[in-house]
Design a protein around this motif. Structure first.
Motif, PDB file in Angstrom:
ATOM      1  N   SER A 127       0.843  -1.045   0.068  1.00 52.20           N
ATOM      2  CA  SER A 127      -0.136   0.077   0.055  1.00 52.20           C
ATOM      3  C   SER A 127       0.924   1.312  -0.264  1.00 52.20           C
ATOM      4  O   SER A 127       0.487   2.080  -0.815  1.00 52.20           O
ATOM      5  N   SER A 131       1.023   3.812  -3.226  1.00 50.53           N
ATOM      6  CA  SER A 131       0.723   5.286  -2.988  1.00 50.53           C
ATOM      7  C   SER A 131       1.669   6.358  -3.126  1.00 50.53           C
ATOM      8  O   SER A 131       1.430   7.488  -3.694  1.00 50.53           O
ATOM      9  N   GLN A 167      -8.240  -1.231  -3.024  1.00 59.63           N
ATOM     10  CA  GLN A 167      -8.404  -1.089  -1.510  1.00 59.63           C
ATOM     11  C   GLN A 167      -6.957  -0.854  -1.078  1.00 59.63           C
ATOM     12  O   GLN A 167      -6.886   0.207   0.022  1.00 59.63           O
ATOM     13  N   GLU A 170      -6.344   3.011  -1.589  1.00 54.92           N
ATOM     14  CA  GLU A 170      -7.515   3.772  -1.343  1.00 54.92           C
ATOM     15  C   GLU A 170      -7.902   4.539  -2.365  1.00 54.92           C
ATOM     16  O   GLU A 170      -8.173   5.897  -2.368  1.00 54.92           O
ATOM     17  N   ALA A 272      -9.183   1.480   6.910  1.00 53.41           N
ATOM     18  CA  ALA A 272      -8.322   0.829   6.199  1.00 53.41           C
ATOM     19  C   ALA A 272      -8.269  -0.643   6.682  1.00 53.41           C
ATOM     20  O   ALA A 272      -7.809  -1.743   5.661  1.00 53.41           O
TER      21      ALA A 272
END
Length: 375
Positions: A127, A131, A167, A170, A272
């Motif tokens: 993640s 990001s 997911q 995000e 989250a």
């Protein structure tokens, strides 16, 4: 309202685009380069408008299989699939990098396995990487690492991978570019009167019954069943998901103009951690519960032993388990508070009886609400 507006840069700051194998690779094993150039241009236009875009790209196995001369699209055996992926992935990454560079964009290759997104610590690492790439204006090109994945530890299709990536970083929306232009009320290849479903507000049994397990091309591994499962994963955390056709140039731009396709509307608001729980694809066991427990969970309560009917699987405390009703409809997913042996001893029992049964002070729930995502 044009449903495609949900995926505009203004309303969808971060977008995941999944591209199917049949769109990328021709039957003779060559990349559909001219078509891909138009998609790269669409992506660049969105990024210039302020949207962050990651691409989940199929095609490595199909491309590698054609180059190696392997039958069955490289899927006749696990070894063929792994060899095809190893050969095709490097070629596919090169094409993406070249075409995005022509639009003054930098591509980054991100290969993940099921374990990278099912293990909580590795999920957080993935993640953070995704990001950071997106905030730098880089376009991550994501694919399952089929070279090392096995049949028992793999996503199996990039539809669900795209939703899981959404997911992890995000994202606000997912667009599945496919060889079919959306969900129909029956199979359009066999029923000329089949009707396109433009918007799905809730994925219920009726929607699931419309799914067809086959893809049109025979190249890919995902059919409509996998796309609906992807929609369930994405919408759980509020991301919208669209299934649209990629059988024309500038597919994203045409979708933005026409809105033609099927849009699954995101409705969840999970944090989250609960997003990770809800989107997981593997579990160590199953807890079957009664209707009273179903109602309690849907009202935000923990799962108590009294509401459990049966235990399936051999899980340990902290393992991810699914919670289903008596008809095996999925209700929730969460982390077990007991090993399966102790859980079996206390199901159906009242809380005051548990210390005597186990011989120690019990935990408050089989699965605590803080470690559970209701589906």
């Amino acid at each position: 309202m044009n449903q495609a507006d949900r995926f505009s840069p203004e309303r969808c700051p971060r977008l995941i685009v999944k591209v199917g194998s049949a769109l990328l690779v021709s039957p003779d094993g060559e990349v559909h380069r001219a078509w891909l150039e138009t998609l790269a241009h669409d992506v660049a236009e969105r990024i210039r408008a302020g949207q962050e875009v990651a691409i989940v790209s199929s095609g490595a196995i199909a491309l590698g299989a054609r180059r190696l001369g392997l039958p069955g699209g490289g899927r006749n055996s696990l070894e063929d699939a792994q060899a095809s992926a190893a050969t095709g992935q490097i070629a596919l990454a090169h094409v993406w990098a070249e075409l995005l560079n022509a639009e003054d964009l930098t591509a980054a290759q991100v290969l993940v396995t099921l374990g990278d997104l099912e293990d909580r610590r590795r999920y957080l690492n993935a993640s953070a990487t995704l990001s950071r790439l997106l905030t730098l204006g880089v376009v991550p090109i994501v694919n399952e690492n089929d070279t090392v994945a096995t049949e028992r530890i793999r996503f199996g299709d990039n539809d669900r991978l795209a939703a899981r990536v959404a997911q992890a970083c995000e994202a606000d929306g997912v667009v599945l570019l496919s060889d079919i232009d959306g969900l129909y009320d029956s199979n359009p290849s066999t029923n000329p009167d089949a009707k396109l479903i433009p918007v799905v507000e809730e994925i219920d049994a009726e929607i699931e019954a419309m799914a067809d397990t086959g893809s049109n091309s025979g190249m890919g591994s995902g059919g409509m069943v996998s796309k609906i499962e992807a929609a369930r994963i994405a919408t759980t955390v509020g991301a919208d998901l669209a299934i649209i056709s990629g059988h024309h140039d500038h597919a994203l731009a045409q979708f933005a103009e026409s809105g033609h396709g099927t849009v699954f509307v995101g409705s969840g608001t999970a944090g989250a951690r609960k997003a990770w729980l809800a989107g997981g694809l593997t579990e160590a066991g199953t807890i079957i519960i009664d209707q009273g427990a179903v109602d309690a969970l849907q009202n935000g309560n923990s799962l108590l032993p009294a509401g459990a009917i049966r235990i399936e699987g051999e899980f340990t405390r902290g393992d991810l388990v699914q919670i289903v009703d008596s008809k095996h409809n999925r209700i929730a997913r969460g982390l077990a508070e007991y090993d399966y042996q102790d859980a079996q001893r206390i199901i159906g029992r009242r809380s005051e009886d548990i210390p005597r049964i186990l011989g120690y002070a019990p935990r408050s729930a089989l699965v605590h609400r803080n470690h559970m995502a209701v589906l």
